[in-house]
Design a protein around this motif. Structure first.
Motif, PDB file in Angstrom:
ATOM      1  N   PRO A 118       5.824  15.944  12.581  1.00  0.00           N
ATOM      2  CA  PRO A 118       6.188  14.737  11.864  1.00  0.00           C
ATOM      3  C   PRO A 118       4.250  14.638  11.041  1.00  0.00           C
ATOM      4  O   PRO A 118       3.267  15.264  12.312  1.00  0.00           O
ATOM      5  CB  PRO A 118       5.954  13.468  12.560  1.00  0.00           C
ATOM      6  CG  PRO A 118       5.663  14.153  14.150  1.00  0.00           C
ATOM      7  CD  PRO A 118       5.888  15.689  13.892  1.00  0.00           C
ATOM      8  N   VAL A 119       4.040  15.361  10.061  1.00  0.00           N
ATOM      9  CA  VAL A 119       2.831  14.116   9.364  1.00  0.00           C
ATOM     10  C   VAL A 119       2.436  13.242   8.635  1.00  0.00           C
ATOM     11  O   VAL A 119       3.157  12.471   7.798  1.00  0.00           O
ATOM     12  CB  VAL A 119       2.847  15.459   8.189  1.00  0.00           C
ATOM     13  CG1 VAL A 119       1.194  15.319   7.891  1.00  0.00           C
ATOM     14  CG2 VAL A 119       2.327  17.128   9.831  1.00  0.00           C
ATOM     15  N   GLN A 120       1.629  12.473   9.013  1.00  0.00           N
ATOM     16  CA  GLN A 120       1.227  11.138   8.333  1.00  0.00           C
ATOM     17  C   GLN A 120      -0.317  11.481   7.164  1.00  0.00           C
ATOM     18  O   GLN A 120      -0.760  11.884   7.783  1.00  0.00           O
ATOM     19  CB  GLN A 120       0.646   9.699   9.628  1.00  0.00           C
ATOM     20  CG  GLN A 120       1.163   8.325   8.973  1.00  0.00           C
ATOM     21  CD  GLN A 120       0.571   7.281   9.215  1.00  0.00           C
ATOM     22  OE1 GLN A 120       0.299   7.619  10.907  1.00  0.00           O
ATOM     23  NE2 GLN A 120       0.541   6.545   9.361  1.00  0.00           N
ATOM     24  N   VAL A 121      -0.144  11.642   6.170  1.00  0.00           N
ATOM     25  CA  VAL A 121      -0.961  11.647   5.072  1.00  0.00           C
ATOM     26  C   VAL A 121      -0.895  10.013   4.492  1.00  0.00           C
ATOM     27  O   VAL A 121      -0.258   9.313   4.516  1.00  0.00           O
ATOM     28  CB  VAL A 121      -0.101  12.087   4.398  1.00  0.00           C
ATOM     29  CG1 VAL A 121       0.296  13.778   4.968  1.00  0.00           C
ATOM     30  CG2 VAL A 121       0.586  12.171   3.476  1.00  0.00           C
ATOM     31  N   ARG A 122      -1.816   9.590   4.393  1.00  0.00           N
ATOM     32  CA  ARG A 122      -2.783   8.716   3.077  1.00  0.00           C
ATOM     33  C   ARG A 122      -1.572   8.350   1.826  1.00  0.00           C
ATOM     34  O   ARG A 122      -1.255   9.677   1.024  1.00  0.00           O
ATOM     35  CB  ARG A 122      -4.237   8.872   2.705  1.00  0.00           C
ATOM     36  CG  ARG A 122      -5.445   8.859   4.174  1.00  0.00           C
ATOM     37  CD  ARG A 122      -6.896   9.958   3.350  1.00  0.00           C
ATOM     38  NE  ARG A 122      -7.023   8.903   2.494  1.00  0.00           N
ATOM     39  CZ  ARG A 122      -7.732   7.951   1.993  1.00  0.00           C
ATOM     40  NH1 ARG A 122      -8.300   7.090   3.346  1.00  0.00           N
ATOM     41  NH2 ARG A 122      -8.254   7.378   0.918  1.00  0.00           N
ATOM     42  N   PRO A 123      -1.161   7.725   0.951  1.00  0.00           N
ATOM     43  CA  PRO A 123      -0.989   7.601  -0.094  1.00  0.00           C
ATOM     44  C   PRO A 123      -0.874   8.345  -1.548  1.00  0.00           C
ATOM     45  O   PRO A 123      -0.085   8.831  -2.021  1.00  0.00           O
ATOM     46  CB  PRO A 123      -1.046   6.056  -0.321  1.00  0.00           C
ATOM     47  CG  PRO A 123      -1.071   5.356   1.237  1.00  0.00           C
ATOM     48  CD  PRO A 123      -2.787   6.298   1.802  1.00  0.00           C
TER      49      PRO A 123
ATOM     50  N   THR B 148      -2.735  11.456  -0.867  1.00  0.00           N
ATOM     51  CA  THR B 148      -1.957  12.466  -0.414  1.00  0.00           C
ATOM     52  C   THR B 148      -0.681  12.610  -0.519  1.00  0.00           C
ATOM     53  O   THR B 148      -0.272  13.292  -0.981  1.00  0.00           O
ATOM     54  CB  THR B 148      -2.165  13.115   0.927  1.00  0.00           C
ATOM     55  OG1 THR B 148      -3.683  12.963   1.160  1.00  0.00           O
ATOM     56  CG2 THR B 148      -1.948  14.511   1.332  1.00  0.00           C
ATOM     57  N   ARG B 149       0.319  11.514  -0.976  1.00  0.00           N
ATOM     58  CA  ARG B 149       1.962  11.654  -0.782  1.00  0.00           C
ATOM     59  C   ARG B 149       1.711  11.382  -2.047  1.00  0.00           C
ATOM     60  O   ARG B 149       2.973  12.748  -2.637  1.00  0.00           O
ATOM     61  CB  ARG B 149       2.167  10.545   0.404  1.00  0.00           C
ATOM     62  CG  ARG B 149       3.165  10.453  -0.600  1.00  0.00           C
ATOM     63  CD  ARG B 149       4.220   9.064   0.283  1.00  0.00           C
ATOM     64  NE  ARG B 149       5.595   9.466  -0.044  1.00  0.00           N
ATOM     65  CZ  ARG B 149       6.686   9.708   1.089  1.00  0.00           C
ATOM     66  NH1 ARG B 149       5.616  10.647   1.706  1.00  0.00           N
ATOM     67  NH2 ARG B 149       7.596  10.589   0.841  1.00  0.00           N
TER      68      ARG B 149
END
Length: 345
Positions: free
Chosen positions: A40-45, A47-48
């Protein structure tokens, strides 16, 4: 006793951290080459939003776009320099093959640049030797572009400017020096298969239909073991249909004949000619087993006889005030020329 502390800039620290991380990543890849790549990877808005837009444009998923970007970054960091140097080694190998050299013969040529046969047999050792100064020297020796050999450009060669047009005396000096340097020198005039060399004017001709000629200097020398090293020096191309360019080409051919340099003409496929001018191919394989297909020396006098073709234009060249100094310089160079032995003529 004082202790000298070495200070590092932030950039140097980052480079060292990246280097250590790359080394650790390579070690992990070797120990667990088949480890699953999903996580899983969490990104900034923002970046999304970027990933969603690219996924929509490319017709893929957000995960595939993110994976491609991450893979590219990882490959660049872990293998970028190594891949670039591997490409440089491959281009050097291509030069050796294009010049029809064995590796012992290639080592004979490259030894003065500090590259040995042992280096050529070990890509790792060779990569360590290919510094910028060495690559520059090798590029000059093989008449190719440094940027191509170093992997910075796809252009292998380019025609040297100001070598003959309005500089026939310079061309003569180069040919004379080559003739007496121990190399076998030829002047090759290359043109496309569809070129009309009878065109003496450009009136009504589209640029693509104007006959062009590319002068190439072939230099060949013997190597131990009976092999030969042949290299090709490209000069800038000229339009045969432009009278002044044609005059200067004829002057260079005339001088080459006077000092017993072989002059030959090649017609090659139009696409091959365009690729040669653009530096996308090397002369070695292109000229191999090629027969002479036109005779530039037909356009200049030989052994007291007038030119076989267009003698009137040569008479114009000889009588023109524009070329009096050039002919005088030719005579000066020829008067300095040592007496030729039978095998040099």
């Amino acid at each position: 006793m004082s202790i000298t502390r070495k200070s590092f800039s932030l950039q140097q620290i980052i480079y060292r951290l990246i280097g250590a991380a790359n080394q650790e990543a390579r070690a992990a890849l070797e120990s667990e080459p088949d480890k699953p790549g999903r996580f899983p990877v969490q990104v900034r808005p923002d970046t999304r939003a970027f990933l969603e837009a690219y996924a929509k444009t490319w017709g893929g998923s957000i995960a595939s776009v993110a994976g491609a970007i991450l893979d590219g970054v990882a490959m660049t960091q872990m293998h970028g320099a190594e891949a670039a140097m591997r490409g440089t080694v491959e281009r050097l190998s291509l030069l050796i093959e294009e010049h029809d050299l064995s590796y012992p013969a290639a080592a004979e040529i490259l030894t003065r640049f500090g590259i040995t046969l042992a280096d050529l047999s070990s890509p790792d050792a060779l990569r360590g030797k290919l510094t910028a100064p060495r690559l520059e020297s090798i590029a000059q020796e093989f008449c190719v572009k440094y940027d191509w050999l170093a992997g910075k450009s796809s252009t292998m060669t380019s025609g040297e400017l100001h070598m003959w047009y309005k500089a026939a005396d310079k061309a003569a000096e180069i040919l004379w020096t080559g003739k007496h340097s121990g190399e076998d020198v030829k002047l090759i005039l290359v043109t496309g298969a569809s070129s009309n060399l009878e065109a003496k004017t450009e009136d009504g001709l589209a640029a693509r239909h104007m006959p062009h000629v590319l002068p190439v200097i072939e230099r060949r020398r013997a190597l131990p073991g009976g092999e030969f090293f042949t290299r090709y020096e490209l000069w800038e191309e000229g339009r045969w249909s432009y009278w002044r360019a044609r005059h200067y080409l004829k002057l260079v051919v005339f001088f080459a004949q006077k000092c017993h340099i072989h002059v030959i003409g090649y017609r090659i496929d139009d696409d091959a000619y365009d690729h040669l001018v653009a530096g996308k191919v090397l002369c070695g394989s292109l000229f191999k087993h090629r027969n002479v297909t036109w005779y530039p020396d037909d356009y200049v006098p030989y052994a007291g006889r007038p030119p076989a073709k267009d003698p009137q234009e040569w008479a114009t060249i000889e009588s023109s005030d524009d070329y009096h100094w050039t002919f005088r310089r030719f005579n000066e160079i020829l008067s300095e020329m040592p007496t030729l032995s039978a095998d040099q003529t």
